[in-house]
Design a protein around this motif. Structure first.
Motif, mmCIF file in Angstrom:
data_model
loop_
_atom_site.group_PDB
_atom_site.id
_atom_site.type_symbol
_atom_site.label_atom_id
_atom_site.label_comp_id
_atom_site.label_asym_id
_atom_site.label_seq_id
_atom_site.Cartn_x
_atom_site.Cartn_y
_atom_site.Cartn_z
ATOM 1 N N THR A 53 0.828 -1.209 0.000
ATOM 2 C CA THR A 53 0.000 0.000 0.000
ATOM 3 C C THR A 53 0.859 1.255 0.000
ATOM 4 O O THR A 53 0.631 2.184 -0.777
ATOM 5 C CB THR A 53 -0.945 0.010 1.218
ATOM 6 O OG1 THR A 53 -1.694 -1.193 1.218
ATOM 7 C CG2 THR A 53 -1.880 1.197 1.190
ATOM 8 N N MET A 54 1.858 1.260 0.856
ATOM 9 C CA MET A 54 2.739 2.423 0.946
ATOM 10 C C MET A 54 3.615 2.540 -0.303
ATOM 11 O O MET A 54 3.859 3.654 -0.797
ATOM 12 C CB MET A 54 3.612 2.347 2.189
ATOM 13 C CG MET A 54 4.440 3.564 2.436
ATOM 14 S SD MET A 54 5.384 3.351 3.958
ATOM 15 C CE MET A 54 5.495 5.034 4.473
ATOM 16 N N ALA A 55 4.072 1.414 -0.830
ATOM 17 C CA ALA A 55 4.920 1.445 -2.026
ATOM 18 C C ALA A 55 4.171 2.052 -3.210
ATOM 19 O O ALA A 55 4.708 2.911 -3.919
ATOM 20 C CB ALA A 55 5.419 0.041 -2.365
ATOM 21 N N VAL A 56 2.944 1.625 -3.417
ATOM 22 C CA VAL A 56 2.150 2.178 -4.524
ATOM 23 C C VAL A 56 1.914 3.671 -4.315
ATOM 24 O O VAL A 56 2.012 4.467 -5.254
ATOM 25 C CB VAL A 56 0.826 1.401 -4.697
ATOM 26 C CG1 VAL A 56 -0.109 2.112 -5.662
ATOM 27 C CG2 VAL A 56 1.107 -0.024 -5.170
ATOM 28 N N SER A 57 1.644 4.062 -3.086
ATOM 29 C CA SER A 57 1.450 5.478 -2.779
ATOM 30 C C SER A 57 2.717 6.286 -3.075
ATOM 31 O O SER A 57 2.649 7.382 -3.657
ATOM 32 C CB SER A 57 1.057 5.636 -1.307
ATOM 33 O OG SER A 57 0.974 6.984 -0.948
ATOM 34 N N GLU A 58 3.866 5.759 -2.698
ATOM 35 C CA GLU A 58 5.131 6.460 -2.955
ATOM 36 C C GLU A 58 5.446 6.504 -4.447
ATOM 37 O O GLU A 58 5.959 7.508 -4.940
ATOM 38 C CB GLU A 58 6.282 5.801 -2.177
ATOM 39 C CG GLU A 58 6.217 6.024 -0.684
ATOM 40 C CD GLU A 58 6.302 7.489 -0.302
ATOM 41 O OE1 GLU A 58 7.178 8.209 -0.811
ATOM 42 O OE2 GLU A 58 5.469 7.925 0.520
ATOM 43 N N LEU A 59 5.145 5.425 -5.166
ATOM 44 C CA LEU A 59 5.342 5.438 -6.620
ATOM 45 C C LEU A 59 4.464 6.503 -7.269
ATOM 46 O O LEU A 59 4.900 7.207 -8.195
ATOM 47 C CB LEU A 59 5.045 4.065 -7.220
ATOM 48 C CG LEU A 59 6.016 2.938 -6.860
ATOM 49 C CD1 LEU A 59 5.495 1.602 -7.379
ATOM 50 C CD2 LEU A 59 7.411 3.222 -7.381
#
Length: 137
Positions: A53-59
């Protein structure tokens, strides 16, 4: 297109197609593949794990910044998770901008920022063992 992908084959054609724009005269693409060596050691594979979830948000934040900073029309970032064998694609970044220089700079910014800020961790496997790489947050 912003995604983490568990399948073996990242479709580079669909990613490039996703950033095509009549407004833009340049598309730059960065493709990161698994190499067979690291500091004299034979690499057998990599394993990527993410706080999804956080990775997609950061991307998405990276893509938004690229659009603003480099006047990009479209940005796609797809990163593999799970096992990646030597020669396989681990990450693809595609950017369309009106002019080439901005596209090159945007891709470089995106991969450098991804490596610094996105919670994706890498485990490197060698013939004699493995270790986690802790260059990510």
């Amino acid at each position: 297109m912003i995604a983490l992908q568990q399948t073996k084959e990242i479709n580079t054609t669909s990613i490039i197609d996703s950033v095509k724009s009549d407004y833009c005269g340049a598309i730059d693409v960065f493709i990161g593949t698994v190499r067979d060596n690291l500091v004299g050691k034979k690499v057998t594979k990599l394993f990527f794990e993410a706080y999804e979830t956080m990775a997609v948000s950061e991307l998405q934040k990276i893509a938004d910044t690229v659009k603003e900073k480099y006047k990009a029309d479209k940005v796609s970032i797809v990163h593999a998770i799970g096992d990646c064998e030597v020669g396989e694609i681990a990450v693809v970044i595609a950017v369309s901008t009106p002019h080439r220089k901005a596209s090159f700079e945007a891709c470089e910014y995106a991969i450098d920022t991804l490596k610094d800020t996105v919670p994706i961790w890498k485990r490197e496997y060698f013939e004699d063992g493995s270790h986690w790489v802790f260059s990510h947050p």
